[in-house]
Write a protein that holds these residues in place. Structure first.
Motif, PDB file in Angstrom:
ATOM      1  N   ASP A 210      -3.148  20.766  36.140  1.00  0.00           N
ATOM      2  CA  ASP A 210      -4.062  20.423  34.878  1.00  0.00           C
ATOM      3  C   ASP A 210      -3.008  20.545  33.738  1.00  0.00           C
ATOM      4  OD1 ASP A 210      -5.676  20.460  32.698  1.00  0.00           O
ATOM      5  OD2 ASP A 210      -7.121  21.634  33.640  1.00  0.00           O
ATOM      6  N   SER A 211      -2.822  19.419  32.929  1.00  0.00           N
ATOM      7  CA  SER A 211      -1.762  19.347  31.977  1.00  0.00           C
ATOM      8  C   SER A 211      -2.156  20.133  30.871  1.00  0.00           C
ATOM      9  CB  SER A 211      -1.636  17.975  31.469  1.00  0.00           C
ATOM     10  OG  SER A 211      -2.867  17.396  31.120  1.00  0.00           O
ATOM     11  N   SER A 212      -3.434  20.799  30.682  1.00  0.00           N
ATOM     12  CA  SER A 212      -3.891  21.570  29.630  1.00  0.00           C
ATOM     13  C   SER A 212      -3.524  23.081  30.035  1.00  0.00           C
ATOM     14  CB  SER A 212      -5.301  21.671  29.430  1.00  0.00           C
ATOM     15  OG  SER A 212      -6.015  22.102  30.586  1.00  0.00           O
ATOM     16  N   SER A 213      -2.864  23.300  31.008  1.00  0.00           N
ATOM     17  CA  SER A 213      -2.518  24.538  31.530  1.00  0.00           C
ATOM     18  C   SER A 213      -0.965  24.555  30.820  1.00  0.00           C
ATOM     19  CB  SER A 213      -2.542  24.767  32.822  1.00  0.00           C
ATOM     20  OG  SER A 213      -1.781  26.097  33.300  1.00  0.00           O
ATOM     21  N   ALA A 214      -0.858  25.409  29.942  1.00  0.00           N
ATOM     22  CA  ALA A 214       0.704  25.710  29.153  1.00  0.00           C
ATOM     23  C   ALA A 214       1.634  26.045  30.386  1.00  0.00           C
ATOM     24  CB  ALA A 214       0.472  26.663  28.165  1.00  0.00           C
TER      25      ALA A 214
ATOM     26  N   LYS B  37       1.342  25.543  33.571  1.00  0.00           N
ATOM     27  CA  LYS B  37       1.227  24.436  34.565  1.00  0.00           C
ATOM     28  C   LYS B  37       0.662  25.367  35.988  1.00  0.00           C
ATOM     29  CE  LYS B  37       4.999  21.806  33.334  1.00  0.00           C
ATOM     30  NZ  LYS B  37       6.264  21.218  33.678  1.00  0.00           N
TER      31      LYS B  37
ATOM     32  N   TYR C 124     -10.860  14.484  35.861  1.00  0.00           N
ATOM     33  CA  TYR C 124      -9.616  14.117  35.228  1.00  0.00           C
ATOM     34  C   TYR C 124      -9.108  12.621  35.214  1.00  0.00           C
ATOM     35  CZ  TYR C 124      -8.681  19.095  35.809  1.00  0.00           C
ATOM     36  OH  TYR C 124      -8.894  20.507  35.374  1.00  0.00           O
TER      37      TYR C 124
ATOM     38  N   SER D  30      -5.029  15.083  32.639  1.00  0.00           N
ATOM     39  CA  SER D  30      -6.024  15.588  31.533  1.00  0.00           C
ATOM     40  C   SER D  30      -7.424  15.324  31.752  1.00  0.00           C
ATOM     41  CB  SER D  30      -5.323  15.077  30.140  1.00  0.00           C
ATOM     42  OG  SER D  30      -5.553  13.637  30.256  1.00  0.00           O
ATOM     43  N   LYS D  31      -8.208  16.225  31.280  1.00  0.00           N
ATOM     44  CA  LYS D  31      -9.662  15.820  31.131  1.00  0.00           C
ATOM     45  C   LYS D  31     -10.292  14.899  30.352  1.00  0.00           C
ATOM     46  CE  LYS D  31     -10.694  20.363  33.375  1.00  0.00           C
ATOM     47  NZ  LYS D  31     -11.667  21.654  33.181  1.00  0.00           N
TER      48      LYS D  31
END
Length: 480
Positions: free
Chosen positions: A328-332, A334, A401, A440-441
């Motif tokens: 998930d690209s929102s996870s800093a 990863k 996503y 990304s969502k």
């Protein structure tokens, strides 16, 4: 006084008598000409006297007698090498050596010589002669800058002439045939069929031996499957066999000494093997080794078929892998991994990877491609890839996503260290391609709009213009 003189004279008589007996018992070793005949000029031989000795005769024929240590032997080392006690005699050593083959005896003796020996350079017609004391000699070729030298042992108890039967080690080679090129290393996909070529150049004096044996030994790693298609060129001789358990190909040419016109000729065996699912990924690669067993009889008085082996030659096949990580690209950091993302892999030629039964092929249609699906830990990948440029194309994103709109291009680079044997990777950590893929969502809105949106802009502008006109007209009517 007279009695004392008589005593002294008696003592002298006894000494002279003992000396006379000792002189009578002294062993005399004659000198004889030793002649070494080589096949060419410029060769140098060095001889080492291991034992002194004479030739005598018994009911069983000639025997080696009057044995004593020679001038060029480390007797203590030889006794130890033969497993004898330190007080054993030279005769004991001869008896122990007589029970060994000529090659084994030569191998033991060559490590027990001492001093520089006596050099015998071959000059005119490759012939050299030396007058030497009768005995038992170790002869070693010591020609400078010659890769292969002969060594043998012989008795010189009469005028002796010997042909060295020097055999140059067969010049061997092993190659991977890659189109018009022949190489020692290649990178391939699992499932590729690889052509190997093994060869040996027959020594020019092979027909001076009786027999002259030649055997090819080729062992493949577990990652290579022999296709049982070996073919021989250069001679009509040769029996091909394959040991499934050892994954070893053997080609036995038998005794070629009576086959004509082989001197300096190349005998070649060509075969194919398939890189299989057991292949080593990167690492040391999939090593294929080759050597030749050939006749090298050092005992020139005995034409036993004693063999040596050539240095091993290698060909190495490498294959690599893609390791993917979906997150998930929102996870800093990863750390939020995504499952059920689907991909296909495209090569530089625009073809798509298809993997069936562990073997990789390339197809024209994306519909026929094998999908790579990310696991719950986000991992996905494929083993057994050739080095080269690839593009990873996402065909389906995880639920919720956004699917990637463009492929991710990466390259597997294989750099080889050709200074070592077998050839190895010089960048062992690089050829495993690690590709990180973020998603990304949410809904992605068009950033520039489409033709329909533009029309809304145009209509809106016209309406605003009409409204302005109407407003101006209304104000004029009121003023009037």
């Amino acid at each position: 006084m007279t009695k004392r003189i008589l005593s002294v004279l008696l003592a002298l008589v006894l000494v002279l008598a003992m000396t006379t007996v000792a002189l009578a018992d002294a062993v005399v070793y004659q000198n004889y000409d030793l002649t070494i005949n080589d096949i060419e000029d410029g060769r140098i031989y060095t001889i080492y006297q291991i034992f002194k000795g004479n030739q005598a005769y018994s009911d069983d024929g000639p025997i080696f007698t009057d044995v004593d240590w020679g001038t060029d032997v480390n007797s203590a080392a030889l006794l130890t090498a033969l497993g004898l006690e330190s007080d054993a005699t030279a005769a004991d050593a001869v008896e122990a050596l007589s029970k060994k083959s000529g090659k084994d005896a030569a191998d033991i003796i060559k490590d027990c010589t001492t001093g520089a020996g006596t050099a015998m350079p071959a000059t005119a017609g490759g012939k050299t002669t030396k007058n030497v004391q009768s005995g038992y000699y170790f002869v070693q070729e010591t020609t400078a800058d010659v890769a292969t030298t002969s060594a043998f042992i012989l008795q010189v108890v009469t005028a002796t002439a010997v042909e060295t039967k020097r055999s140059d080690v067969p010049d061997t080679d092993k190659k991977i045939v890659d189109g018009e090129n022949k190489v020692n290393v290649s990178d391939n996909n699992i499932g590729d069929v690889i052509t190997f070529e093994i060869s040996a150049v027959v020594p020019t004096n092979y027909d001076k031996y009786d027999p002259y044996t030649l055997i090819f030994h080729d062992t493949m790693g577990e990652g290579l499957t022999y296709n049982k298609d070996a073919a021989i060129t250069g001679t009509s001789a040769g029996t091909i066999s394959f040991d499934e358990d050892a994954n070893k190909l053997t080609v036995d040419f038998g005794d070629i000494s009576n086959l004509p016109n082989l001197a300096g000729k190349t005998i070649t065996v060509t075969y194919t093997a398939t890189l299989n699912e057991n292949a080593v990924i990167a690492g040391a690669g999939n090593v294929n080794e080759f050597y030749v067993e050939y006749t090298n009889a050092p005992d020139v008085d005995d034409d036993k078929d004693e063999t040596s082996t050539t240095p091993k030659k290698y060909a190495v096949v490498f294959t690599f892998e893609l390791i993917g990580d979906k997150y998930d690209s929102s996870s800093a950091d990863k750390s939020a991994k995504l499952a059920e993302a689907k991909f296909v892999l495209q090569n530089a030629a625009g073809e798509y990877m298809k993997k069936v039964d562990g073997k990789i092929t390339w197809v024209a249609s994306q519909d026929d491609a094998t999908e790579l699906v990310s696991a719950t830990n986000g991992s996905f990948g494929v083993e057994g890839l050739d080095a080269g440029v690839y593009t990873l194309i996402e065909t389906e994103a995880p639920a919720g996503y956004n699917k990637l709109t463009e492929g991710i291009t990466f390259e597997i680079i294989a750099d080889y260290d050709t200074s070592v044997s077998p050839i190895a990777l010089s960048n062992a950590a690089v050829p495993t391609a690690e590709v990180e893929v973020g998603n990304s969502k949410g809904t992605v809105l068009p950033s520039t709009g489409g033709r329909g949106t533009t029309m809304f802009y145009v209509i809106g502008g016209l309406l605003m213009a009409v409204a302005v006109v109407l407003l101006v007209a209304k104000k004029r009517t009121v003023n009037d």
